[in-house]
Design an enzyme around this catalytic site. Structure first.
Site, mmCIF file in Angstrom:
data_model
loop_
_atom_site.group_PDB
_atom_site.id
_atom_site.type_symbol
_atom_site.label_atom_id
_atom_site.label_comp_id
_atom_site.label_asym_id
_atom_site.label_seq_id
_atom_site.Cartn_x
_atom_site.Cartn_y
_atom_site.Cartn_z
ATOM 1 N N HIS A 1 -4.464 -0.802 5.879
ATOM 2 C CA HIS A 1 -4.002 -0.016 7.028
ATOM 3 C C HIS A 1 -4.934 -0.128 8.223
ATOM 4 O O HIS A 1 -5.509 0.860 8.686
ATOM 5 C CB HIS A 1 -3.759 1.460 6.666
ATOM 6 N N ASN B 1 -5.272 7.454 -5.904
ATOM 7 C CA ASN B 1 -5.963 8.703 -5.536
ATOM 8 C C ASN B 1 -5.207 9.944 -6.015
ATOM 9 O O ASN B 1 -4.866 10.818 -5.232
ATOM 10 C CB ASN B 1 -6.249 8.755 -4.031
ATOM 11 N N HIS C 1 0.872 -1.201 0.000
ATOM 12 C CA HIS C 1 0.000 0.000 0.000
ATOM 13 C C HIS C 1 0.895 1.233 0.000
ATOM 14 O O HIS C 1 1.526 1.554 1.008
ATOM 15 C CB HIS C 1 -0.900 0.023 1.237
ATOM 16 N N ASP D 1 1.547 2.643 3.517
ATOM 17 C CA ASP D 1 0.703 3.828 3.370
ATOM 18 C C ASP D 1 1.548 5.101 3.424
ATOM 19 O O ASP D 1 1.062 6.152 3.863
ATOM 20 C CB ASP D 1 -0.410 3.863 4.415
HETATM 21 C C1 NCD Z 1 -3.476 9.136 2.170
HETATM 22 C C2 NCD Z 1 -3.015 10.207 1.172
HETATM 23 O O1 NCD Z 1 -2.456 11.208 1.586
HETATM 24 O O2 NCD Z 1 -3.195 9.995 -0.045
HETATM 25 N N1 NCD Z 1 -3.430 9.695 3.481
HETATM 26 C C3 NCD Z 1 -3.362 9.004 4.638
HETATM 27 O O3 NCD Z 1 -3.435 9.609 5.696
HETATM 28 N N2 NCD Z 1 -3.216 7.689 4.657
HETATM 29 C C4 NCD Z 1 -4.802 8.652 1.796
HETATM 30 C C5 NCD Z 1 -5.166 7.354 2.439
HETATM 31 O O4 NCD Z 1 -4.560 6.319 2.190
HETATM 32 O O5 NCD Z 1 -6.129 7.318 3.212
HETATM 33 ZN ZN ZN Z 2 -3.189 5.158 1.689
#
Ligand code: NCD
Ligand code: ZN
Length: 347
Positions: free
Chosen positions: A175, A42, A14, A248
């Site tokens: 996550h 995203n 991720h 993440d």
């Molecule tokens: C992520 C992002 O900044 O794109 N931010 C986060 O806090 N994890 C988006 C996400 O994975 O939820």
């Molecule tokens: Zn993310």
């Protein structure tokens, strides 16, 4: 005491790589440790089609440092309007590893997310038929639900019923942050797994408010309690194949985080394995880091485990206050100006 740690080359299941100058700035950090990564869709606008994913993949490949064989595993952003035959196109392309479901409004750039999971039931059914994986951001978004309860509510109201409606759909609950999520994944039917980030293993929600408001500890899902954190550590380090690595890592310009309305995301790509190694070591489970980082992910996705290795050495170092993010932008990394105990040996 182990001073040298050699592991099968891991993957990040991720990851946010962004685009343009930011992509070029952050990709070398990931590529030096990880062979492959599940790349989040995203962007603005989101990567909603196989054609957009193919183009994004080419930009990622072009941004790789010289000599890197890093392989991006692409995901498509699921919307209320995703046509069912997009699943067929994605599968036929050979470059798409899954579809990402963001509940609308859950996090950074999720405005086009799914407003009601039943609207995508047909798409999910086709994914189950073709064996395409669903990656889920597991939080409800209703204003009336407390922000710390959004993951648990998602499990009860959306994830559990969805998993039953689609008994063959393979799902990664991404996550995870709560004891409830650990319990759900452990008790779930086959075909359900979860990723765990370094920040949710290393921090609890007190760190958001330690001596003042700490925007660089703000991510989504938000950090939870110490009891939740302990459940995550236990799950990650127990050697259970359903739990595997997903950082993440989510870079944002420092000004967008240190702001009146700071955005969510923590940056860990500069030291991802080093951060996980601390968690595993403190849990007395360094010998299980390899499986969490390099075995269980590919096994779940039906991909081969990587050839090659990475090596960490026990050596203190301090990540800088900032890394460049292209142009006039800078990202504040996890453990900025602090100390890390492990360091990757780069040959
Ligand atoms: C992520 C992002 O900044 O794109 N931010 C986060 O806090 N994890 C988006 C996400 O994975 O939820
Ligand atoms: Zn993310």
């Amino acid at each position: 005491m182990t001073d040298l740690l050699t592991l099968r080359r891991p993957d990040d299941w991720h990851l946010h790589l962004r685009d343009g100058a930011a992509l070029a700035a952050v990709l070398p950090h990931t590529a030096r440790q990880f062979a492959r990564a599940i790349v989040m869709p995203n962007l603005k606008p989101p990567v909603t089609t196989t054609a957009l994913a193919a183009a994004y993949r080419h930009r990622i490949l072009a941004a790789r440092p010289a000599g890197s064989d890093f392989e991006p595993l692409m995901t498509l952003y699921l919307t209320d309007n995703t046509p069912t035959d997009e699943v067929d196109r994605a599968q036929a392309s050979g470059i798409v590893a899954g579809f990402k479901m963001y509940p609308a409004g859950a996090t950074t750039n999720s405005d086009s997310g799914v407003t009601d999971v039943r609207r995508v039931d047909e798409v999910l059914a086709r994914m189950a038929e073709l064996g395409v994986v669903l990656q889920v951001h597991g939080e409800v978004t209703h204003e009336q639900v407390d922000v710390f309860d959004r993951e648990q509510r998602f499990i009860d109201d959306i994830l559990a019923p969805m998993a039953e409606r689609h008994p063959r759909l393979r799902v990664v609950f991404e996550h995870i942050t709560t004891r409830a999520a650990v319990a759900f994944v452990r008790g779930a039917r086959a075909g359900i797994a979860a990723t765990i980030t370094p920040q949710h293993l290393l921090h609890n929600r007190n760190d958001l408010f330690r001596g003042g408001l700490r925007p660089h500890f703000y991510c989504l899902p938000v950090l939870k309690t110490q009891a939740d954190r302990e459940a995550l550590i236990e799950a990650a380090t127990a050697g259970e194949p359903r739990f595997f690595l997903g950082t993440d890592s989510a870079p944002h310009d420092r000004r967008s985080k240190e702001s009146e309305c700071g955005c969510a995301g923590m940056y860990s790509a500069h030291a991802a394995l080093e951060l996980y190694a601390e968690v595993f070591e403190d849990a007395g489970a360094l010998h299980r880091l390899e499986a969490f980082a390099a075995d269980f992910g590919p096994d779940f996705y039906g991909l081969p485990r990587n050839a090659g290795t990475v090596t960490l050495v026990r050596q203190e170092w301090s990540p800088p206050a900032i890394y460049p993010l292209g142009g006039t932008e800078f990202v504040v990394p996890m453990r900025a100006n602090g100390t890390l105990r492990w360091r990757q040996v780069v040959s």
